[in-house]
Design a protein around this motif. Structure first.
Motif, PDB file in Angstrom:
ATOM      1  N   GLY A  67       0.846  -1.222   0.024  1.00  0.00           N
ATOM      2  CA  GLY A  67       0.115  -0.106   0.018  1.00  0.00           C
ATOM      3  C   GLY A  67       0.890   1.275   0.009  1.00  0.00           C
ATOM      4  N   ALA A  68       2.003   1.153   0.750  1.00  0.00           N
ATOM      5  CA  ALA A  68       2.859   2.393   0.846  1.00  0.00           C
ATOM      6  C   ALA A  68       3.456   2.542  -0.576  1.00  0.00           C
ATOM      7  CB  ALA A  68       3.881   2.297   2.007  1.00  0.00           C
ATOM      8  N   ALA A  69       3.865   1.388  -1.159  1.00  0.00           N
ATOM      9  CA  ALA A  69       4.529   1.677  -2.423  1.00  0.00           C
ATOM     10  C   ALA A  69       3.733   2.272  -3.445  1.00  0.00           C
ATOM     11  CB  ALA A  69       5.174   0.258  -2.873  1.00  0.00           C
ATOM     12  N   LEU A  70       2.272   1.818  -3.656  1.00  0.00           N
ATOM     13  CA  LEU A  70       1.183   2.193  -4.491  1.00  0.00           C
ATOM     14  C   LEU A  70       1.127   3.960  -4.252  1.00  0.00           C
ATOM     15  CD1 LEU A  70      -1.265  -0.377  -4.470  1.00  0.00           C
ATOM     16  CD2 LEU A  70       0.266   0.261  -6.205  1.00  0.00           C
ATOM     17  N   LYS A  71       1.117   4.281  -2.890  1.00  0.00           N
ATOM     18  CA  LYS A  71       0.961   5.660  -2.600  1.00  0.00           C
ATOM     19  C   LYS A  71       1.943   6.212  -3.145  1.00  0.00           C
ATOM     20  CE  LYS A  71      -1.821   4.912   1.685  1.00  0.00           C
ATOM     21  NZ  LYS A  71      -2.045   4.969   3.031  1.00  0.00           N
ATOM     22  N   THR A  72       3.314   5.837  -2.795  1.00  0.00           N
ATOM     23  CA  THR A  72       4.358   6.661  -3.235  1.00  0.00           C
ATOM     24  C   THR A  72       4.440   6.877  -4.871  1.00  0.00           C
ATOM     25  OG1 THR A  72       5.823   5.786  -1.443  1.00  0.00           O
ATOM     26  CG2 THR A  72       6.923   6.514  -3.350  1.00  0.00           C
ATOM     27  N   VAL A 149     -18.344  -7.410  -6.003  1.00  0.00           N
ATOM     28  CA  VAL A 149     -16.996  -7.360  -6.955  1.00  0.00           C
ATOM     29  C   VAL A 149     -16.341  -8.822  -7.041  1.00  0.00           C
ATOM     30  CG1 VAL A 149     -14.508  -6.693  -7.018  1.00  0.00           C
ATOM     31  CG2 VAL A 149     -16.310  -5.056  -6.408  1.00  0.00           C
ATOM     32  N   TYR A 150     -16.080  -9.591  -8.179  1.00  0.00           N
ATOM     33  CA  TYR A 150     -15.710 -10.883  -8.082  1.00  0.00           C
ATOM     34  C   TYR A 150     -14.402 -11.076  -7.665  1.00  0.00           C
ATOM     35  CZ  TYR A 150     -15.596 -15.744  -9.593  1.00  0.00           C
ATOM     36  OH  TYR A 150     -15.546 -17.113  -9.748  1.00  0.00           O
ATOM     37  N   ASP A 151     -13.405 -10.389  -8.002  1.00  0.00           N
ATOM     38  CA  ASP A 151     -12.163 -10.457  -7.633  1.00  0.00           C
ATOM     39  C   ASP A 151     -11.601  -9.393  -6.890  1.00  0.00           C
ATOM     40  OD1 ASP A 151      -9.345 -10.980  -7.304  1.00  0.00           O
ATOM     41  OD2 ASP A 151      -9.041 -11.058  -9.382  1.00  0.00           O
ATOM     42  N   THR A 152     -11.660  -9.404  -5.462  1.00  0.00           N
ATOM     43  CA  THR A 152     -11.496  -8.119  -4.607  1.00  0.00           C
ATOM     44  C   THR A 152      -9.856  -8.063  -4.510  1.00  0.00           C
ATOM     45  OG1 THR A 152     -11.720  -9.658  -2.623  1.00  0.00           O
ATOM     46  CG2 THR A 152     -13.694  -8.396  -3.660  1.00  0.00           C
ATOM     47  N   GLN A 153      -9.099  -9.298  -4.529  1.00  0.00           N
ATOM     48  CA  GLN A 153      -7.810  -8.973  -4.418  1.00  0.00           C
ATOM     49  C   GLN A 153      -6.793  -8.804  -5.599  1.00  0.00           C
ATOM     50  OE1 GLN A 153      -7.372 -12.909  -2.259  1.00  0.00           O
ATOM     51  NE2 GLN A 153      -7.654 -11.903  -0.457  1.00  0.00           N
ATOM     52  N   THR A 154      -7.356  -8.435  -6.877  1.00  0.00           N
ATOM     53  CA  THR A 154      -6.472  -8.414  -7.925  1.00  0.00           C
ATOM     54  C   THR A 154      -5.589  -7.251  -7.714  1.00  0.00           C
ATOM     55  OG1 THR A 154      -6.582  -7.999 -10.388  1.00  0.00           O
ATOM     56  CG2 THR A 154      -8.493  -7.143  -9.261  1.00  0.00           C
ATOM     57  N   GLU A 178      -5.508  -2.411  -0.626  1.00  0.00           N
ATOM     58  CA  GLU A 178      -6.339  -2.662  -1.627  1.00  0.00           C
ATOM     59  C   GLU A 178      -7.560  -2.819  -1.416  1.00  0.00           C
ATOM     60  OE1 GLU A 178      -3.204  -4.635  -4.980  1.00  0.00           O
ATOM     61  OE2 GLU A 178      -3.587  -5.781  -3.111  1.00  0.00           O
ATOM     62  N   ILE A 179      -7.938  -3.512  -0.409  1.00  0.00           N
ATOM     63  CA  ILE A 179      -9.486  -3.783  -0.019  1.00  0.00           C
ATOM     64  C   ILE A 179     -10.047  -2.540   0.479  1.00  0.00           C
ATOM     65  CG2 ILE A 179      -9.128  -4.286   2.387  1.00  0.00           C
ATOM     66  CD1 ILE A 179     -11.311  -6.250   0.060  1.00  0.00           C
ATOM     67  N   ASN A 180      -9.243  -1.601   1.207  1.00  0.00           N
ATOM     68  CA  ASN A 180      -9.734  -0.279   1.382  1.00  0.00           C
ATOM     69  C   ASN A 180      -9.809   0.655   0.390  1.00  0.00           C
ATOM     70  OD1 ASN A 180      -9.355  -1.015   4.332  1.00  0.00           O
ATOM     71  ND2 ASN A 180      -7.359  -0.069   4.561  1.00  0.00           N
ATOM     72  N   MET A 181      -9.148   0.517  -0.659  1.00  0.00           N
ATOM     73  CA  MET A 181      -9.223   1.018  -1.892  1.00  0.00           C
ATOM     74  C   MET A 181     -10.597   0.995  -2.499  1.00  0.00           C
ATOM     75  SD  MET A 181      -7.115   0.997  -5.426  1.00  0.00           S
ATOM     76  CE  MET A 181      -5.551   1.442  -4.563  1.00  0.00           C
ATOM     77  N   LEU A 182     -10.987  -0.322  -2.394  1.00  0.00           N
ATOM     78  CA  LEU A 182     -12.305  -0.922  -3.127  1.00  0.00           C
ATOM     79  C   LEU A 182     -13.413  -0.287  -2.285  1.00  0.00           C
ATOM     80  CD1 LEU A 182     -11.621  -4.644  -4.219  1.00  0.00           C
ATOM     81  CD2 LEU A 182     -11.870  -2.604  -5.694  1.00  0.00           C
ATOM     82  N   LEU A 183     -13.217  -0.335  -0.926  1.00  0.00           N
ATOM     83  CA  LEU A 183     -14.209   0.166   0.064  1.00  0.00           C
ATOM     84  C   LEU A 183     -14.482   1.650  -0.190  1.00  0.00           C
ATOM     85  CD1 LEU A 183     -13.509  -1.874   3.479  1.00  0.00           C
ATOM     86  CD2 LEU A 183     -15.429  -2.044   1.982  1.00  0.00           C
TER      87      LEU A 183
END
Length: 352
Positions: A67-72, A149-154, A178-183
């Motif tokens: 998550g931190a890497a995605l935010k960076t 959502v069928y694939d929540t962990q993609t 990633e699940i927080n992003m979906l929420l």
């Protein structure tokens, strides 16, 4: 200036598969790869030294989580890459194919403002923990968000700059991000669109850095928060029952018990409603509608609770303690599902 897509690849201890994926984009001017070395360490420096010169390489000195890497990477795109109107995230382990990335990217361009997911269907030789882990998370997410959502962990996802700004505000630094992003997308009414992609697992997914206990704990935090709110409500109910029983003792045993039980339930239900609405499910439906739905649910659960206890304890002669435990567990699951889907619904969420 032609618009491009920032291909974000968070990488922790990657192998040759990441380099192969990057090479496939060498002659594709529509993408600008942004790789984040998430504290992989000196032994992986040779891999990152071979990242092609057409890609951007960012580094974390220590491992901070996916998550931190995605935010960076998203922060870098917003601040330094104005030509990139889309971000597309892909994993570094070779599970996302070039053709699937192109297709998800095109769907995102065809659906401005949407969060587009590369959705696997888990067909063929899929590791057991991946197949069932996603199935469980899929149901938890549907209950907690009201969106299917069928694939929540993609890890293959595409979204625009406005969504990047929103997702930068989301809590979580590891897999729970990633699940927080979906929420967050579901709760804000952002459309979620799924595009089917190939299900690829290399060497039984041995390269995954997902920690089954720690990361699952964070992903299922919604259920844990609901459990905590239920325990708080139980404690309030018990204390109020004892207090009201003492205050109404002069009314006689039966009337005192009835008044105390109803009064205690009203107080504990109010506490439970407020916690679930604001902390657990974070619904945005009007207060009046939520209260009406919750009251109807509470009355139904009270009636079902009594009927089930009567069936198990009186008719089937099961011990009262065992009957109570079984009934409460069953009604806990029912209450969680109904509250997430109907009582605290989120408006404007597109279900796909």
């Amino acid at each position: 200036m032609p618009l491009r897509t920032a291909l974000i690849i968070p990488a922790y201890k990657p192998g040759e598969d990441m380099l192969k994926l990057l090479e496939e984009f060498r002659d594709n001017g529509g993408f600008l790869p942004v790789v984040v070395d998430d504290g992989s360490g000196a032994e992986y420096r040779a891999i990152f030294d071979r990242v092609p010169d057409f890609a951007v390489l960012l580094r974390h000195e220590v491992n901070r989580g996916k998550g931190a890497a995605l935010k960076t990477a998203m922060k870098y795109v917003l601040e330094s890459l104005p030509e990139c109107d889309l971000a597309l995230t892909a994993d570094a382990d070779g599970q996302h194919r070039y053709a699937d990335i192109l297709r998800v990217n095109q769907v995102a361009r065809d659906n401005p403002g949407a969060l587009v997911l590369g959705s696997r269907r888990f067909e063929g030789d899929v590791p057991f923990k991946s197949r069932w882990g996603n199935a469980i998370t899929r149901q938890v997410f549907a209950i907690a968000s009201g969106a299917k959502v069928y694939d929540t962990q993609t890890g293959l996802r595409a979204f625009g700059r406005e969504a990047m700004e929103q997702f930068l505000q989301i809590s979580g630094d590891r897999y729970e991000y990633e699940i927080n992003m979906l929420l967050a997308a579901a709760q804000s009414g952002r459309p979620i669109v799924e595009e089917t992609i190939a299900t690829v697992y290399i060497d039984d997914n041995s390269s995954s850095h997902f920690h089954p206990v720690r990361d699952s704990f964070k992903i299922y935090m919604c259920i844990l928060k609901f459990g905590c709110s239920s325990l708080i409500a139980f404690a309030v109910d018990f204390v109020m029952l004892m207090l009201l029983s003492a205050l109404t003792a002069g009314l006689g045993a039966e009337l005192s018990l009835a008044a105390s039980a109803v009064g205690a339930r009203l107080v504990s239900a109010s506490v439970n409603f407020c916690i679930n609405r604001r902390v657990v499910f974070k619904g945005n439906e009007t207060l009046g509608k939520s209260i009406a739905k919750y009251a109807a649910l509470a009355l139904c659960i009270l009636a079902v609770n009594y009927l089930l206890l009567r069936l198990l304890n009186i008719m089937l002669h099961w011990p009262l303690a065992l009957s109570k435990i079984i009934v409460e567990v069953l009604l806990f699951a029912v209450s969680f599902a109904v509250q997430g889907r109907f009582v605290y619904r989120r408006k404007g969420t597109e279900k796909n």
